[in-house]
Write a protein that holds these residues in place. Structure first.
Motif, mmCIF file in Angstrom:
data_model
loop_
_atom_site.group_PDB
_atom_site.id
_atom_site.type_symbol
_atom_site.label_atom_id
_atom_site.label_comp_id
_atom_site.label_asym_id
_atom_site.label_seq_id
_atom_site.Cartn_x
_atom_site.Cartn_y
_atom_site.Cartn_z
ATOM 1 N N PHE A 26 109.812 -39.796 136.616
ATOM 2 C CA PHE A 26 109.240 -38.557 136.101
ATOM 3 C C PHE A 26 108.690 -38.744 134.647
ATOM 4 O O PHE A 26 109.362 -39.651 133.825
ATOM 5 C CB PHE A 26 110.265 -37.555 136.177
ATOM 6 C CG PHE A 26 111.465 -37.696 135.209
ATOM 7 C CD1 PHE A 26 111.260 -37.038 134.023
ATOM 8 C CD2 PHE A 26 112.651 -38.325 135.662
ATOM 9 C CE1 PHE A 26 112.413 -37.121 133.339
ATOM 10 C CE2 PHE A 26 113.644 -38.382 134.916
ATOM 11 C CZ PHE A 26 113.532 -37.794 133.735
ATOM 12 N N THR A 47 106.115 -30.341 133.933
ATOM 13 C CA THR A 47 105.891 -31.319 134.538
ATOM 14 C C THR A 47 104.598 -32.205 134.452
ATOM 15 O O THR A 47 103.346 -31.657 135.025
ATOM 16 C CB THR A 47 106.291 -31.150 136.043
ATOM 17 O OG1 THR A 47 107.801 -30.740 136.116
ATOM 18 C CG2 THR A 47 106.344 -32.698 136.727
ATOM 19 N N THR A 49 104.340 -35.696 135.717
ATOM 20 C CA THR A 49 104.911 -36.390 136.950
ATOM 21 C C THR A 49 106.107 -36.203 137.410
ATOM 22 O O THR A 49 107.051 -36.470 136.569
ATOM 23 C CB THR A 49 104.388 -37.737 136.634
ATOM 24 O OG1 THR A 49 102.946 -38.215 136.358
ATOM 25 C CG2 THR A 49 104.391 -38.619 138.190
ATOM 26 N N ASN A 50 106.267 -35.958 138.765
ATOM 27 C CA ASN A 50 107.570 -36.126 139.473
ATOM 28 C C ASN A 50 107.471 -36.818 140.529
ATOM 29 O O ASN A 50 106.991 -36.266 141.751
ATOM 30 C CB ASN A 50 108.223 -34.549 139.557
ATOM 31 C CG ASN A 50 109.559 -34.755 140.185
ATOM 32 O OD1 ASN A 50 110.112 -35.730 140.310
ATOM 33 N ND2 ASN A 50 110.238 -33.719 140.316
ATOM 34 N N HIS A 51 107.527 -37.819 140.669
ATOM 35 C CA HIS A 51 107.008 -39.072 141.834
ATOM 36 C C HIS A 51 107.618 -38.381 142.972
ATOM 37 O O HIS A 51 108.901 -38.598 143.220
ATOM 38 C CB HIS A 51 107.571 -40.353 141.373
ATOM 39 C CG HIS A 51 107.000 -41.401 142.387
ATOM 40 N ND1 HIS A 51 105.818 -41.380 143.134
ATOM 41 C CD2 HIS A 51 108.074 -42.167 143.280
ATOM 42 C CE1 HIS A 51 105.792 -42.424 144.142
ATOM 43 N NE2 HIS A 51 106.947 -42.759 144.199
ATOM 44 N N ASN A 53 108.122 -35.833 144.232
ATOM 45 C CA ASN A 53 109.121 -34.659 144.027
ATOM 46 C C ASN A 53 110.600 -35.141 144.305
ATOM 47 O O ASN A 53 111.495 -34.471 144.970
ATOM 48 C CB ASN A 53 108.960 -33.628 144.807
ATOM 49 C CG ASN A 53 107.518 -33.015 144.379
ATOM 50 O OD1 ASN A 53 107.316 -32.532 143.208
ATOM 51 N ND2 ASN A 53 106.348 -32.683 145.512
ATOM 52 N N ARG A 54 110.966 -36.403 144.087
ATOM 53 C CA ARG A 54 112.220 -36.866 144.429
ATOM 54 C C ARG A 54 113.342 -36.762 143.125
ATOM 55 O O ARG A 54 114.331 -36.923 143.452
ATOM 56 C CB ARG A 54 112.267 -38.391 144.589
ATOM 57 C CG ARG A 54 111.691 -38.763 145.886
ATOM 58 C CD ARG A 54 111.360 -40.229 145.897
ATOM 59 N NE ARG A 54 112.550 -40.910 145.949
ATOM 60 C CZ ARG A 54 112.792 -42.283 145.557
ATOM 61 N NH1 ARG A 54 111.794 -43.064 144.868
ATOM 62 N NH2 ARG A 54 113.858 -42.847 145.691
ATOM 63 N N ASN A 55 112.810 -36.058 141.938
ATOM 64 C CA ASN A 55 113.660 -36.280 140.765
ATOM 65 C C ASN A 55 114.385 -34.714 140.465
ATOM 66 O O ASN A 55 113.539 -33.617 140.730
ATOM 67 C CB ASN A 55 112.868 -36.526 139.561
ATOM 68 C CG ASN A 55 112.393 -37.921 139.884
ATOM 69 O OD1 ASN A 55 112.985 -38.815 140.266
ATOM 70 N ND2 ASN A 55 110.826 -38.010 139.872
ATOM 71 N N GLU A 56 115.448 -34.692 140.424
ATOM 72 C CA GLU A 56 116.138 -33.441 140.209
ATOM 73 C C GLU A 56 116.341 -33.133 138.503
ATOM 74 O O GLU A 56 117.265 -33.787 137.571
ATOM 75 C CB GLU A 56 117.779 -33.376 140.608
ATOM 76 C CG GLU A 56 118.398 -32.154 140.096
ATOM 77 C CD GLU A 56 117.705 -30.886 140.756
ATOM 78 O OE1 GLU A 56 117.831 -29.769 140.226
ATOM 79 O OE2 GLU A 56 117.381 -31.036 141.969
ATOM 80 N N SER A 58 116.474 -30.132 135.949
ATOM 81 C CA SER A 58 116.732 -28.624 136.014
ATOM 82 C C SER A 58 117.104 -28.534 134.245
ATOM 83 O O SER A 58 117.700 -28.922 133.708
ATOM 84 C CB SER A 58 117.781 -28.269 136.589
ATOM 85 O OG SER A 58 118.043 -26.912 136.519
#
Length: 443
Positions: A26, A47, A49-51, A53-56, A58
């Motif tokens: 990310f 954001t 990039t959040n490849h 959408n696997r990254n948490e 917060s």
């Protein structure tokens, strides 16, 4: 079917069966001005990039969903006349620091490789009793946080398939010109390639490596360090300011053979007085084997894409023009066009980019990273009477044929370069091919 052909087929099938590595990765940014006086976790609410959408992520806290080794880097710019003082934390351990202060705008950065277990956290914090003011303006994104899991597509099931190290120094150092910079803490050392007693990395296996090094000079002292591949000069970091502490960093991608060495040294004839304390960790050196030679044995299944270029002469660039790098360290698939200054993605996938710049004395540094016509982020630094330097990074999901470039902003820019003083660099590599075997350009 011959015995040799059968063996080659078996190796190919086994390699293909292990092609499961799809990294957690990310890039996020601080998308507004921020002023804090107490210990605060930077929120990074925008954001890039959040490849997959696997990254948490917060409110700026990255929580790893699985164990692994991660390369994490942070860059920031302080508001006008204000200070920048940040730390990178792994769980409850401070692993690296950033500092900057200038009569105008100061830039800082750092990068480390961390070994994370499932549920571990990585975050960036300010300090108790140290006010921090981060700069932001519309389409001027400087404050970024990037993490990418490291591994090998061909050998994803073997944790020692790739080699990596990350070392830091949390103490004062007076390093004579020509001597190696020393480090006293190992964060990661896969395959035991780094020697803390000598300050030298010895490559356990061959492949393509990315190297990053950062440091901070003591108050009112000059910082000038050189990176060497075996006995060959590669690139440098250099900075000086009046009555303050100042730092710099650089990134390069190289191909190493087994037993090649990498060393950071104080520039010949220039003593480096480096700042550090138990809780202030500015001097770091990291290397990651991003592509193994085995990966390159199956180019159709595991596209090998990596480039690293540099500037070896002074150049004047007008606003909106692409930076014309002239030296090539590596350029697999010839994806970087030395004539146009543009990287063209040969395959669809997840890429990481790093860039650094340095100006002539008294010139403001202002460059930005562009993905096609999409603005990603920038570097900015302004040290009156001295040369400015800064860096930034991002992971991006590209479609084959997409372009990535660096361009100048503001008034005419004078970037500094010399064959023996390389500060301006631009590097990128393919982390993961979304469509294995796809080659759009340069087949």
């Amino acid at each position: 079917m011959t015995l040799l052909f059968s063996k080659l087929l078996l190796v190919s099938v086994l390699a293909l069966s292990k092609a499961k590595f799809d990294p957690i990765a990310f890039s996020v940014s601080q998308h507004a001005a921020l002023s804090v006086k107490n210990e605060t976790v930077l929120p990074y609410l925008h954001t890039i990039t959040n490849h997959m959408n696997r990254n948490e992520i917060s409110n700026g806290v990255f929580t790893s969903r699985e164990g692994g080794k991660f390369k994490c880097q942070v860059y920031a710019v302080a508001a006008n006349t204000k200070k920048l003082f940040l730390d990178i934390w792994h769980n409850d351990q401070r692993v690296a620091s950033l500092y900057a202060h200038s009569p105008h705008y100061g830039s800082g950065g750092n990068a480390v490789v961390l070994s994370l277990s499932e549920g571990d956290t990585v975050q960036v914090k300010t300090r108790i009793n140290y006010p921090v003011d981060l700069f932001y303006a519309t389409n001027r994104i400087y404050n970024t946080f990037t993490c990418a899991q490291i591994g090998s597509e061909a050998l994803s099931n073997d944790e020692t398939a790739i080699s990596a190290f990350s070392v830091t120094s949390n103490r004062y150092q007076n390093v004579k010109g020509g001597d190696s910079i020393m480090y006293n803490t190992k964060l990661v050392d896969i395959n035991n390639g780094f020697n803390l007693h000598t300050g030298v990395f010895n490559a356990p296996t061959s492949g393509i490596y990315i190297f990053q090094f950062f440091s901070l000079a003591h108050q009112n002292e000059e910082l000038w360090q050189d990176l060497f591949h075996n006995d060959q000069y590669v690139c440098s970091i250099k900075c000086v300011t009046d009555f303050e502490w100042t730092g710099a960093g650089n990134t390069v991608i190289l191909h190493l053979n087994a037993n090649d060495t990498m060393t950071v040294k104080a520039h010949a004839g220039v003593a480096n007085y480096l700042f550090g304390k138990q809780d202030q960790i500015y001097t770091t050196f990291s290397g990651v084997q991003v592509i193994t030679d085995l990966d390159m044995s199956f180019p159709e299944s595991y596209p090998v894409v990596a480039f690293s270029v540099a500037l070896t002469h002074n150049v004047t660039i007008r606003a909106g023009s692409t930076v014309p790098f002239d030296k090539v360290f590596v350029n697999y698939k010839n994806a970087y066009n030395i004539s146009s200054g543009r990287f063209v993605a040969p395959a669809s996938g997840l890429y990481e980019f790093n860039y650094h710049g340095r100006t002539s004395s008294g010139i403001v540094l202002y460059l930005r990273l562009m993905h096609n016509q999409r603005y990603i982020n920038s570097i900015y630094d302004d040290i009156p009477g001295h040369q400015a330097s800064a860096g930034n990074a991002a992971v991006l999901e590209l479609v084959g044929g997409d372009e990535v470039r660096l361009e100048a902003l503001g008034s005419i820019k004078k970037l500094y370069g010399d064959p023996n003083e390389i500060y301006c660099t631009f590097s990128g590599y393919l982390l993961h091919a979304i469509v294995p075997g796809e080659i759009i350009v340069g087949k």
